[in-house]
Design a protein around this motif. Structure first.
Motif, PDB file in Angstrom:
ATOM      1  N   GLU A   8     -40.458 -31.644  22.854  1.00 13.58           N
ATOM      2  CA  GLU A   8     -39.814 -30.929  23.892  1.00 13.58           C
ATOM      3  C   GLU A   8     -39.193 -29.718  23.404  1.00 13.58           C
ATOM      4  O   GLU A   8     -39.581 -28.380  24.027  1.00 13.58           O
ATOM      5  CB  GLU A   8     -39.148 -31.695  24.634  1.00 13.58           C
ATOM      6  N   ASN A   9     -38.503 -29.712  22.435  1.00 12.16           N
ATOM      7  CA  ASN A   9     -37.582 -28.509  22.021  1.00 12.16           C
ATOM      8  C   ASN A   9     -38.495 -27.502  21.209  1.00 12.16           C
ATOM      9  O   ASN A   9     -38.405 -26.431  21.470  1.00 12.16           O
ATOM     10  CB  ASN A   9     -36.938 -29.107  20.855  1.00 12.16           C
ATOM     11  N   ILE A  10     -39.659 -28.112  20.620  1.00 12.77           N
ATOM     12  CA  ILE A  10     -40.546 -27.152  20.126  1.00 12.77           C
ATOM     13  C   ILE A  10     -41.501 -26.352  21.321  1.00 12.77           C
ATOM     14  O   ILE A  10     -41.516 -25.116  21.019  1.00 12.77           O
ATOM     15  CB  ILE A  10     -41.866 -27.769  19.289  1.00 12.77           C
ATOM     16  N   LYS A  11     -41.662 -26.837  22.331  1.00 18.05           N
ATOM     17  CA  LYS A  11     -42.182 -26.300  23.490  1.00 18.05           C
ATOM     18  C   LYS A  11     -41.401 -25.132  23.942  1.00 18.05           C
ATOM     19  O   LYS A  11     -41.941 -23.947  24.135  1.00 18.05           O
ATOM     20  CB  LYS A  11     -42.659 -27.454  24.495  1.00 18.05           C
ATOM     21  N   VAL A  12     -40.252 -25.607  24.078  1.00 17.14           N
ATOM     22  CA  VAL A  12     -39.169 -24.511  24.894  1.00 17.14           C
ATOM     23  C   VAL A  12     -38.810 -23.618  23.750  1.00 17.14           C
ATOM     24  O   VAL A  12     -38.683 -22.268  24.245  1.00 17.14           O
ATOM     25  CB  VAL A  12     -37.895 -25.251  25.241  1.00 17.14           C
TER      26      VAL A  12
ATOM     27  N   SER B 109     -38.480 -17.192  25.042  1.00 19.27           N
ATOM     28  CA  SER B 109     -37.630 -17.228  26.212  1.00 19.27           C
ATOM     29  C   SER B 109     -36.247 -17.813  25.742  1.00 19.27           C
ATOM     30  O   SER B 109     -35.424 -17.498  26.273  1.00 19.27           O
ATOM     31  CB  SER B 109     -38.463 -17.826  27.228  1.00 19.27           C
ATOM     32  N   GLU B 110     -36.198 -18.905  24.824  1.00 19.03           N
ATOM     33  CA  GLU B 110     -35.216 -19.705  24.624  1.00 19.03           C
ATOM     34  C   GLU B 110     -34.547 -19.145  23.429  1.00 19.03           C
ATOM     35  O   GLU B 110     -34.875 -19.068  22.226  1.00 19.03           O
ATOM     36  CB  GLU B 110     -35.530 -21.273  24.308  1.00 19.03           C
ATOM     37  N   LYS B 111     -33.287 -18.986  23.505  1.00 21.10           N
ATOM     38  CA  LYS B 111     -32.421 -18.230  22.439  1.00 21.10           C
ATOM     39  C   LYS B 111     -31.232 -19.064  21.958  1.00 21.10           C
ATOM     40  O   LYS B 111     -30.637 -18.724  21.225  1.00 21.10           O
ATOM     41  CB  LYS B 111     -31.821 -16.992  22.843  1.00 21.10           C
ATOM     42  N   SER B 112     -31.212 -20.575  22.363  1.00 20.20           N
ATOM     43  CA  SER B 112     -29.893 -21.195  21.669  1.00 20.20           C
ATOM     44  C   SER B 112     -30.275 -21.493  20.117  1.00 20.20           C
ATOM     45  O   SER B 112     -31.375 -21.174  19.599  1.00 20.20           O
ATOM     46  CB  SER B 112     -30.100 -22.555  22.458  1.00 20.20           C
ATOM     47  N   ASP B 113     -29.348 -21.939  19.794  1.00 17.83           N
ATOM     48  CA  ASP B 113     -29.283 -21.971  18.124  1.00 17.83           C
ATOM     49  C   ASP B 113     -30.567 -22.988  17.632  1.00 17.83           C
ATOM     50  O   ASP B 113     -31.251 -22.782  16.575  1.00 17.83           O
ATOM     51  CB  ASP B 113     -27.879 -22.475  17.780  1.00 17.83           C
TER      52      ASP B 113
END
Lengths: 200, 174
Positions: A8-12, B109-113
């Motif tokens: 899921e993290n990879i996708k995001v 899109s996602e910029k968290s650490d």
């Protein structure tokens, strides 16, 4: 972090933002031509794709040609360097002469029943120790060349490419005069072997 | 969009339907951009790649075999275009490895650490490994489709996918 959370993290994390999507679309509609860096190169490769098998065939021919030249040309180069103008012919009276000129550089072979240039005749028994023999071809080590004639006998011809310190004086003298003629008899295989064995 | 609908769009594009082309672009442009960015790692080049990919799709729509997976087909085109572009760029301009490897975080899109870390780790992977991972996780492609597109055996794809995930997990948990 377990696997499903990781996925899921990879996708995001790798979700892209295509900022200039509209501009790109406009460009596609307006310019019906691919960017030069891309298609021209692939088109060039397609256009010249036929060259690949041609290049392979030409390379193969080149390699084979070089190989043939080395194998055959090397032989001729060796003889050319040694200036062997004629190969021994079938023995009639059993005598052949070879004249060596300018030690280590040229040898000529002629069918001649007599000596030439005033140099000595040598019978096979005078072949000195320390000379090397090769079998059926000319040797760069120099000393002896053994040929078979069409009658099946052997004869030995000496050369003076290199001087062995232990060579007999008669050879030394001849070599110092930079000229030698060696006359050989046609030998039987046993006689030739005996001489060669005595040399080694 | 289902594959059936995508196939219909391709058929319409082959008949010169510009509206169908626009719909296909809307559906797949981000996907093609992601593929391009993954290989080229430069947003400007990736945009060029999207441009050329869709041009190629438009020109070869008539040759598309109906029933085939459209996304795999488009992926293969985009990949080839991107790889060609990459090779051409490398030849014409001596590219520093650092330049090739950098891209703006604005591209994502996602910029968290955590996201930045995961992105960094993913882009440190070998290209083929990265492709396998993103094709399956992001694009939802089946392993068999990935095997077809990349031209590597199915077993290798499966093995590599599991290996990559284990490797990433170790690095993140470390």
């Amino acid at each position: 972090m377990n696997r499903s959370v990781l996925k899921e993290n990879i996708k995001v994390s790798t979700d892209v933002v295509f900022k200039n999507s509209d501009k790109v679309f406009e460009s596609i509609i307006k310019n019906n031509v691919p960017t030069v860096s891309c298609y021209n190169e692939s088109q060039k490769r397609k256009n010249f794709a036929f060259m690949r098998p041609v290049a392979v065939v030409l390379s193969a021919i080149f390699v084979v040609g070089i190989g043939w030249t080395v194998l055959n040309g090397g032989f001729f180069i060796r003889y050319a360097k040694n200036d062997m103008t004629a190969m021994p012919e079938t023995a009639e009276n059993g005598f052949y002469s070879m004249t060596a000129e300018d030690s280590a550089l040229s040898i000529s072979i002629e069918k001649d029943g007599s000596t030439t240039n005033g140099t000595s005749e040598f019978t096979p028994s005078y072949i000195p120790e320390g000379y090397l023999a090769t079998d059926g071809e000319y040797s760069n080590d120099g000393y002896l060349v053994k040929y078979t004639n069409t009658n099946g006998g052997y004869f030995i011809i000496t050369t003076n490419f290199h001087v062995n310190n232990e060579v007999e004086s008669s050879f030394s003298k001849i070599i110092n005069e930079t000229e030698v003629t060696i006359v050989t008899n046609v030998l039987s295989r046993e006689e030739a072997k005996k001489i060669l064995d005595s040399i080694y | 969009m289902e594959n059936e609908k995508l196939c219909e769009l391709i058929a319409q594009i082959s008949n010169g339907d510009d509206e169908a082309f626009a719909k296909l672009y809307e559906e797949l442009s981000k996907f093609v951009y992601a593929v391009s960015l993954n290989i080229l790692r430069d947003s400007f080049l990736a945009e060029d790649c999207v441009h050329d990919t869709f041009l190629h799709i438009k020109n070869s729509a008539s040759r598309f075999e109906n029933g085939r997976n459209v996304k795999s087909w488009v992926y293969a085109i985009a990949r080839n275009v991107a790889l060609t572009m990459y090779k051409v760029q490398k030849r014409s301009v001596p590219l520093d490895d650092e330049i090739i490897a950098t891209f703006s975080d604005d591209d994502f899109s996602e910029k968290s650490d955590t996201a930045v870390l995961i992105r960094k780790l993913i882009f440190e992977l070998e290209q083929k490994d990265r492709e396998i991972l993103l094709m399956h996780i992001n694009e939802g492609m089946k392993f068999r489709e990935i095997s077809d597109v990349l031209g590597i055996p199915l077993g290798t794809v499966l093995w590599r996918y599991n290996y990559i995930l284990s490797k990433l997990k170790k690095k993140i948990n470390f």
